[in-house]
Scaffold this active site. Structure first.
Site, PDB file in Angstrom:
ATOM      1  N   LYS A  78       1.883 -21.958   0.214  1.00  0.00           N
ATOM      2  CA  LYS A  78       1.999 -20.555   0.630  1.00  0.00           C
ATOM      3  C   LYS A  78       1.299 -20.346   1.971  1.00  0.00           C
ATOM      4  CE  LYS A  78      -0.356 -16.809   0.103  1.00  0.00           C
ATOM      5  NZ  LYS A  78      -0.150 -16.093   1.365  1.00  0.00           N
ATOM      6  N   GLU A  93     -19.869 -14.449   8.486  1.00  0.00           N
ATOM      7  CA  GLU A  93     -18.815 -15.030   9.308  1.00  0.00           C
ATOM      8  C   GLU A  93     -18.048 -13.907   9.985  1.00  0.00           C
ATOM      9  OE1 GLU A  93     -15.651 -17.129   7.203  1.00  0.00           O
ATOM     10  OE2 GLU A  93     -15.687 -18.604   8.813  1.00  0.00           O
ATOM     11  N   GLU A  96     -11.747 -25.309   1.376  1.00  0.00           N
ATOM     12  CA  GLU A  96     -12.314 -25.283   2.732  1.00  0.00           C
ATOM     13  C   GLU A  96     -12.541 -23.821   3.072  1.00  0.00           C
ATOM     14  OE1 GLU A  96     -13.081 -27.891   4.289  1.00  0.00           O
ATOM     15  OE2 GLU A  96     -11.715 -29.506   3.684  1.00  0.00           O
ATOM     16  N   GLY A 120     -12.112 -18.112  -2.137  1.00  0.00           N
ATOM     17  CA  GLY A 120     -12.371 -19.433  -2.701  1.00  0.00           C
ATOM     18  C   GLY A 120     -13.101 -19.342  -4.030  1.00  0.00           C
ATOM     19  N   GLY A 133      -9.570 -20.901   3.434  1.00  0.00           N
ATOM     20  CA  GLY A 133      -9.659 -19.466   3.691  1.00  0.00           C
ATOM     21  C   GLY A 133     -11.075 -18.981   3.497  1.00  0.00           C
ATOM     22  N   SER A 134     -11.190 -17.731   3.079  1.00  0.00           N
ATOM     23  CA  SER A 134     -12.523 -17.126   3.030  1.00  0.00           C
ATOM     24  C   SER A 134     -13.286 -17.559   1.782  1.00  0.00           C
ATOM     25  CB  SER A 134     -12.393 -15.597   3.026  1.00  0.00           C
ATOM     26  OG  SER A 134     -11.927 -15.159   1.764  1.00  0.00           O
ATOM     27  N   THR A 135     -14.609 -17.485   1.847  1.00  0.00           N
ATOM     28  CA  THR A 135     -15.438 -17.851   0.705  1.00  0.00           C
ATOM     29  C   THR A 135     -15.219 -16.926  -0.488  1.00  0.00           C
ATOM     30  OG1 THR A 135     -17.069 -19.066   1.998  1.00  0.00           O
ATOM     31  CG2 THR A 135     -17.850 -18.086  -0.054  1.00  0.00           C
ATOM     32  N   CYS A 191     -13.054 -21.588  11.186  1.00  0.00           N
ATOM     33  CA  CYS A 191     -14.086 -21.543  10.146  1.00  0.00           C
ATOM     34  C   CYS A 191     -15.325 -22.328  10.558  1.00  0.00           C
ATOM     35  CB  CYS A 191     -13.531 -22.065   8.831  1.00  0.00           C
ATOM     36  SG  CYS A 191     -12.581 -23.575   9.010  1.00  0.00           S
TER      37      CYS A 191
END
Lengths: 284, 479
Positions: free
Chosen positions: B183, B388, B257, B240, B235-237, B291
């Site tokens: 995706k 971030e 990641e 995740g 993507g973002s934490t 990132c």
């Protein structure tokens, strides 16, 4: 047996190199496989778990930066001291697991041999799990393993000593420190192992042993932000394992799921290693 | 530093043949989606580029079933040397069509053509070429004599390097014998959909690569599908974390990641010309949508003023504008949402007492733009030093001793990357040892290569991508 009344040991926790009782004052009765009273084990509380994490974090800097050779020597020394206390451990494993004396000898021997096997890995991990990488440009590029940090371990419930060694030694050899919750029903060999660790050059705090119920302690460790990895090997209830894994996502803990084979293998060490890759330009 | 005026040098977009609408790529064919189609825009001028189908639950299920079928019937049983040849084909076709991909990437993402042309797309082709060679050598990957693929991989990728992230995910998965349902991000789906055409030209068997488009809900459907064996997310934490909770209690393997807040540490003996370039590359490359961006500059106090003066002079020469212009250094922010996030977080820098300086460049009237910006007087408590920002905003902190630099650099829940600038070799190695980060760039920054493992410590995620380590994320060992 003579008529002499034996002097019994008080089984306590092992935190930061010391043997405190549970801060909560709680204990639970431990019986042999046949139901005979063996001891009152300390029942670790939330505060004990948090103290153990603090001790493990404090010990991490020193343990992880020792030379691998030194770490290997210390872990080998553990095997030496284990060997010297085989008879005591055989008796405890027999009482705990209800196995024959011959079988108990086999289990203790295997625990010693497993410890020796892992000790020898300390200075080979970078060669086997690291890499020099051929990148498309003038760069030095090297990947090496480093320890993940503080690892919380749920030790197997059935195998009181060998099972514990099989999950603990691989965590330590890579340079991690550990908070172990030992078998709930069979905790006594874990405290004897702690005594061995305390007298074999392993710095205080590198291993912390909590006796108690993983259903209770597990959540405090899984949700702790200063724990970096969680080994769920000893969690037998799948619902609890799922809950703990989900809770551990709070800080992206590395997870070893229940059912992961415990026989000595490099695959037991690598979940608790991070790969660091260093780049530097090549030029004159 | 002189700034030269260049005449506009726009890359032609005629090489790209945009369709008005795109469907889902499932089982080797484009099909309609059951969800509500959405538009993808050029962030440089807000022009609508195309309408894209949204995959609903039934579509995702169809894609997973196609991937499962292809895994069991075709791709899994296929000898590695044959899989290798498909991947080599894909690598070559990507190289042949590299300009088309570069232009499309720049249109959909907003990144300068200089970067999509010279960094993203060449790396994409290289990624497939590198992994193609692994496909028939898996027994040498250090995982035992007969490592096995995992099965169907669900892969969710971000919008900052759309095609490159596709390559990072798809190439190792396919080399190892898995099939994929991918995706792409909702703001940058077009190069992934064009990649479907590469699969067609390479005659890749149907179902080996399936591409389902949509937003977060589609991503949730993909990673939570019960017949998926492997989940890989970049993507973002926070997302995740949500995915880690979703796969808890399953047998799915997971690699993540996630975010970063990398320290770029400059010592007083650093080669300053290179260091200034490295700081700029570290935070302004790809508009800071990286990132592993070096978003915290830690500069030794004794040279802080000199570094800042030279950095500002260099930033004043950065060319911001039309991403298709070959002279452009700084392109557009990828979306209105991201621009708002950058503005909000930067505003906290002002509010918390840091001092803002932005490069004096005019911003175009249309599109999403943010001038390269630095904050000085930043403390570790400031949000701009902790969170971030994923934009062209640099926080500058100072240090006196190597230990202080390490303490500040590691004082973050992230651990993706770090930079060290010094001419002293022993100091580089000591710093590299003590930095808790998965990638350490010494006297360089933001270098990527398919042979080089990439991934984080701590809350930057787990698993590696690239190299032998990355391949292992798609294999089950047999030892």
């Amino acid at each position: 047996m003579s008529d002499r009344l034996d002097v019994r040991k008080t089984y306590k926790l092992f935190i930061g190199g010391a043997f405190p009782r549970s801060e909560s004052g709680r204990t639970y009765e431990v019986t042999s496989s046949r139901g005979a009273f063996l001891a009152n084990a300390a029942k670790a509380s939330r505060k004990d778990a948090r103290d153990a994490v603090v001790a493990a974090r404090k010990a991490f800097g020193g343990w992880s930066t020792r030379t691998p050779y030194n770490r290997g020597q210390i872990l080998y020394r553990v095997a030496e001291v284990l060997e010297g206390r085989r008879d005591q451990l055989v008796a405890e494993v027999r009482a705990a697991e209800g196995v024959t004396e011959k079988r108990a000898h086999g289990l203790v021997d295997a625990a010693v041999d497993t410890w020796v096997w892992y000790a020898g890995w300390s200075d080979k991990l970078a060669q086997v799990t690291g890499n020099a990488n051929q990148v498309n440009g003038p760069f030095f590029n090297l990947s090496t393993p480093e320890p993940t940090g503080v690892v919380a371990v749920a030790a197997p419930q059935a195998s009181s000593l060998l099972g514990l060694v099989e999950v603990l030694a691989p965590v330590l050899v890579g340079g991690n420190t550990a908070v172990v919750v030992s078998s709930y029903a069979r905790p006594l060999p874990s405290i004897t192992l702690a005594e061995i660790l305390a007298t074999s050059d392993v710095p205080g705090g590198v291993v912390n042993v909590l006796t108690g119920d993983i259903a209770e302690v597990g959540s405090w460790l899984a949700g702790h932000l200063d724990v970096d990895a969680l080994d769920l090997t000893g969690v037998e209830d799948p619902d609890l394992a799922r809950e703990l894994e989900a809770e551990a996502a709070i800080n992206l803990k590395r997870i070893v799921r229940p059912g992961t084979p415990t026989a000595p293998d490099l695959a037991r060490i690598t979940p608790f290693l991070e790969t660091k890759t260093v780049w530097h330009p090549i030029g004159v | 530093m002189p700034k030269f005026d260049y005449a506009p040098a726009p890359e032609s977009r005629s090489i790209v043949d945009l369709r008005a609408s795109y469907g889902l790529f499932i089982d080797g064919e484009f099909t309609d989606g059951g969800g509500t189609p959405f538009k993808t825009v050029n962030p440089a001028d807000e022009e609508v580029l195309a309408e894209v189908a949204e995959a609903d639950e039934a579509d995702v299920d169809r894609a997973v079933r196609a991937a499962r079928r292809a895994y069991e019937k075709v791709w899994g049983p296929m000898p590695g040397r044959e899989r290798a040849k498909y991947l080599f084909r894909i690598a070559r076709i990507l190289a042949e069509r590299s300009r088309e991909f570069a232009v499309l990437e720049t249109l959909d993402n907003g990144k300068p053509i200089k970067e999509s042309r010279d960094v993203d797309v060449p790396l994409v082709s290289q990624w497939f070429f590198y992994h193609a060679g692994w496909a028939d050598k898996l027994e040498y990957a250090g995982l035992g004599p007969n490592p096995r693929p995992l099965g169907v991989a669900a892969q969710v990728i971000p919008w900052n390097f759309p095609l490159l992230m596709l390559a990072w995910k798809v190439a190792p998965a396919l080399a190892a014998g898995n099939t994929v349902v991918l995706k792409p991000a909702e703001t940058t789906p077009l190069t992934a959909l064009l990649f479907a055409d590469v699969c067609r030209q390479a005659e890749l068997p149907p179902g080996v690569v399936n591409i389902v488009t949509g937003a977060g809900e589609t991503g949730r459907l993909v990673v939570s599908h019960p017949d998926v064996d492997k989940v890989a997310f970049t993507g973002s934490t926070p997302v995740g974390r949500e995915i880690a909770r979703t796969v808890a209690g399953t047998d799915k393997r997971l690699t993540l990641e996630l975010g970063g807040k990398a320290a770029n540490i400059v010592f007083d003996d650093a080669p300053l010309d290179q260091a200034i370039e490295g700081i700029v590359r570290g935070i302004f490359f790809n508009q800071g949508h990286v990132c592993c961006a070096g978003s915290r500059l830690l500069v030794q106090e004794s040279i802080a003023q000199e570094v800042l003066d030279r950095l500002k002079a260099r930033m004043a020469t950065l060319r911001l504008g039309d991403p298709l212009d070959k002279n452009t250094d700084i392109g557009a922010i990828n979306s209105a949402e991201q621009l708002a996030r950058i503005r909000d977080l930067a505003a906290t820098g002002d509010a918390e007492g840091a001092e803002r300086w932005s490069a004096p460049c005019p911003l175009p009237d249309r599109g999403y733009w943010y001038a390269p910006t630095i904050f000085t007087g930043v403390t570790q408590a400031h949000r701009i030093a902790r969170e971030e920002i994923f934009g062209p905003v640099l926080s500058v902190l100072t240090f006196r001793t190597p230990s202080e630099a390490i303490e500040k650099a590691n004082n973050t829940p992230y651990g993706l990357s770090a930079g060290v600038w010094t001419e002293k070799g022993s100091r580089i190695l000591a710093m590299a040892n003590r930095l808790r980060a998965g990638v350490v760039w010494a006297n360089t920054f933001n270098q990527f290569d398919p042979a080089s493992p990439f991934g984080g410590y701590k809350e930057s995620g787990y698993g590696r991508e690239g190299g032998r380590h990355g391949l292992a994320s798609y294999l089950e060992g047999t030892r």
